[in-house]
Design a protein around this motif. Structure first.
Motif, mmCIF file in Angstrom:
data_model
loop_
_atom_site.group_PDB
_atom_site.id
_atom_site.type_symbol
_atom_site.label_atom_id
_atom_site.label_comp_id
_atom_site.label_asym_id
_atom_site.label_seq_id
_atom_site.Cartn_x
_atom_site.Cartn_y
_atom_site.Cartn_z
ATOM 1 N N GLU A 73 78.224 -16.565 -32.479
ATOM 2 C CA GLU A 73 78.783 -15.866 -31.168
ATOM 3 C C GLU A 73 80.027 -16.739 -30.880
ATOM 4 O O GLU A 73 81.057 -16.127 -30.320
ATOM 5 C CB GLU A 73 77.544 -15.835 -30.276
ATOM 6 N N GLN A 126 93.089 -15.268 -37.380
ATOM 7 C CA GLN A 126 93.018 -14.884 -35.809
ATOM 8 C C GLN A 126 93.557 -15.920 -34.972
ATOM 9 O O GLN A 126 94.278 -15.592 -33.851
ATOM 10 C CB GLN A 126 91.705 -14.575 -35.387
ATOM 11 N N ARG A 151 80.967 -9.462 -41.508
ATOM 12 C CA ARG A 151 80.204 -9.854 -40.318
ATOM 13 C C ARG A 151 79.607 -11.154 -40.747
ATOM 14 O O ARG A 151 79.416 -12.087 -39.678
ATOM 15 C CB ARG A 151 79.514 -9.165 -39.735
ATOM 16 N N THR A 209 88.923 -16.073 -41.989
ATOM 17 C CA THR A 209 89.117 -15.005 -41.174
ATOM 18 C C THR A 209 89.738 -15.437 -39.600
ATOM 19 O O THR A 209 90.362 -14.937 -38.868
ATOM 20 C CB THR A 209 88.058 -13.989 -40.977
ATOM 21 N N GLY A 266 87.588 -16.089 -32.058
ATOM 22 C CA GLY A 266 88.530 -15.420 -32.716
ATOM 23 C C GLY A 266 89.129 -14.113 -31.803
ATOM 24 O O GLY A 266 90.229 -13.720 -31.902
ATOM 25 N N ALA A 267 88.405 -13.832 -30.816
ATOM 26 C CA ALA A 267 88.689 -12.964 -29.765
ATOM 27 C C ALA A 267 89.299 -13.225 -28.663
ATOM 28 O O ALA A 267 89.969 -12.585 -27.793
ATOM 29 C CB ALA A 267 87.724 -11.949 -29.437
ATOM 30 N N GLY A 268 89.685 -14.480 -28.599
ATOM 31 C CA GLY A 268 90.235 -15.175 -27.498
ATOM 32 C C GLY A 268 89.369 -15.194 -26.199
ATOM 33 O O GLY A 268 90.117 -15.851 -25.199
ATOM 34 N N ARG A 269 88.159 -14.995 -26.203
ATOM 35 C CA ARG A 269 87.486 -15.436 -25.231
ATOM 36 C C ARG A 269 87.151 -16.917 -24.872
ATOM 37 O O ARG A 269 86.584 -17.173 -23.789
ATOM 38 C CB ARG A 269 86.264 -14.468 -25.279
ATOM 39 N N THR A 321 83.072 -15.521 -32.922
ATOM 40 C CA THR A 321 83.494 -14.096 -32.638
ATOM 41 C C THR A 321 84.239 -14.331 -31.273
ATOM 42 O O THR A 321 85.376 -13.759 -31.079
ATOM 43 C CB THR A 321 82.387 -13.338 -32.329
ATOM 44 N N ALA A 322 83.835 -15.216 -30.244
ATOM 45 C CA ALA A 322 84.531 -15.361 -28.977
ATOM 46 C C ALA A 322 85.827 -16.232 -29.448
ATOM 47 O O ALA A 322 86.820 -15.859 -28.571
ATOM 48 C CB ALA A 322 83.524 -16.127 -28.086
#
Length: 414
Positions: free
Chosen positions: A87, A40, A413, A36, A93-96, A90-91
């Motif tokens: 964490e 992304q 998740r 996943t 993959g979200a571009g943060r 997630t960050a």
């Protein structure tokens, strides 16, 4: 994506996978997270989990790379690390986070093991050992001896672990020291030390790797699944050896055949909750995760005891208890930013049939001795304990697999 950028991304993906596997994630979860995340980031991946190393094949805009990861090392459970790595994933993959920042954060996570101060861990292990002894139906003097054995267990394991001693050797030496400390006080009171010895061994059993090993096999990841099971069996054999030495030192033997009585449901739930709290602290679960862990632990063990009180089989009760805890953990994980395994593993480890496993090992050691003691009864008791260990561990793994399959969002998740 440039070749150097692709190399950096592959390095981070492999590091994430290795940290997740070492912290207690099963292979299917790791595959899902890596695939996943790669999507992304806009790259294609082929990911393979072996028993010793990981292999990653990545491609982007006609550029291809193949990378082999570092050795996996010991795969146990570190709930705090699971949360921290999740964490980062997630960050990223979200571009943060960019790849370099994610790698730096992963390096920090790897360098500093999560968890609580040593004195809290020592008390948690002692309380867990005492609660396990009480769940087995031990009298209060035996529960007190189990608490003392748990203190010794935690102190010896911490001391040996910091000196780089191999896990199997740590298990054997810790089981011997804590087992002897469980026996000696009870010689003064005249109480049977069997259940204190069992509790001293139970808190050493690698329950999470054994459960994950079976889950990996069921999900088609045979290499790493067999590797986890092999490592777990070696540690259990080491525990049995250590307890056998403790028995010789203290002059008390663990019977291969052992019958324990269930507590009334209220007391069962109470001490199961204490076990869940102890394991949550030992596994380094974040503070926000502890209340759901306690509920999952009470539900799992309480349901198993209820099924048995109604005339059901222990295997059925274990399956239903793990399934119920898995469903509850999945529901919590969908609302809290943490993997579901953080909630469920501390809750179900108290049901892992560690006493069956090392009693089977002890029976096997006794069968090696020539003489009249190698009777049909000993052979039957050894086989029964071994089958019980296999069936009950499989029941936990299957219960968790079914629960995760029925709850699609937590499965994605975590």
């Amino acid at each position: 994506m440039t070749p150097s950028r692709l190399d950096a991304t592959g390095h981070v993906l492999l590091r994430i996978a290795r940290l997740l596997l070492g912290a207690g994630a099963d292979s299917a979860h790791v595959h899902q997270r890596i695939e996943t995340l790669a999507g992304q980031l806009g790259i294609e991946v082929q990911f393979f989990t072996g028993s010793e190393r990981l292999l990653l094949m990545i491609a982007s805009e006609g550029t291809y790379r193949t990378r082999v990861g570092h050795a996996l090392g010991v795969m146990g459970i570190d709930a705090g690390r699971l949360v921290a790595v999740d964490e980062v994933v997630t960050a990223l993959g979200a571009g943060r986070l960019d790849v370099e920042a994610a790698d730096a954060r992963l390096a920090e996570i790897e360098a500093h093991r999560s968890g609580y101060p040593d004195w809290i861990v020592v008390l948690a292990v002692a309380a867990t050992a005492a609660a396990l002894a009480r769940l087995f139906g031990a009298a209060w003097p035996v529960v007190g001896a189990a608490f003392g054995a748990g203190l010794v267990n935690a102190l010896v394991r911490l001391w040996l672990g910091r000196r780089g001693v191999l896990p199997a050797a740590v298990a054997a030496l810790t089981a011997c020291a804590s087992g002897a400390c469980a026996i000696l006080p009870l010689r003064l009171t005249g109480d049977d030390p069997t259940l204190a010895l069992v509790a001293a061994g139970m808190i050493l059993v690698p329950g999470v790797p054994l459960i994950n090993g079976i889950r990996d096999l069921v999900q088609g990841h045979a290499a790493i699944g067999l590797g986890r099971l092999a490592n777990g069996i070696v540690v259990v054999l080491a525990i049995a050896t250590g307890l056998s030495l403790a028995s010789l030192i203290g002059g008390a033997a663990i019977p291969v055949s052992l019958q324990t009585a269930n507590l009334p449901i209220g007391w069962d739930v109470l001490f199961a909750t204490v076990c869940a709290l102890g394991y949550a602290l030992v596994f380094g679960a974040p503070l926000r995760a502890i209340p759901p862990i306690l509920l999952c632990g009470a539900l799992a063990h309480g349901l198993r005891t209820t099924v048995m009180a109604l005339g059901g089989d222990i295997a059925l009760g274990t399956l239903l208890g793990a399934f119920a805890a898995g469903l509850m953990a999945s529901q919590v994980a969908s609302r809290v930013a943490a993997p579901w395994t953080v909630f469920v593993f501390p809750a179900v480890v108290a049901m892992v049939p560690g006493s069956y496993a090392f009693r089977a090992m002890i029976g096997g050691l006794q069968l090696m001795r020539p003489g009249a003691e190698n009777t049909v009864a000993l052979l039957t008791a050894t086989a029964s304990a071994l089958i019980g260990a296999l069936v009950l561990t499989t029941a936990i793994a299957i219960g968790l697999l079914v629960a995760s399959a029925l709850h699609a969002v937590p499965l994605r998740r975590t």
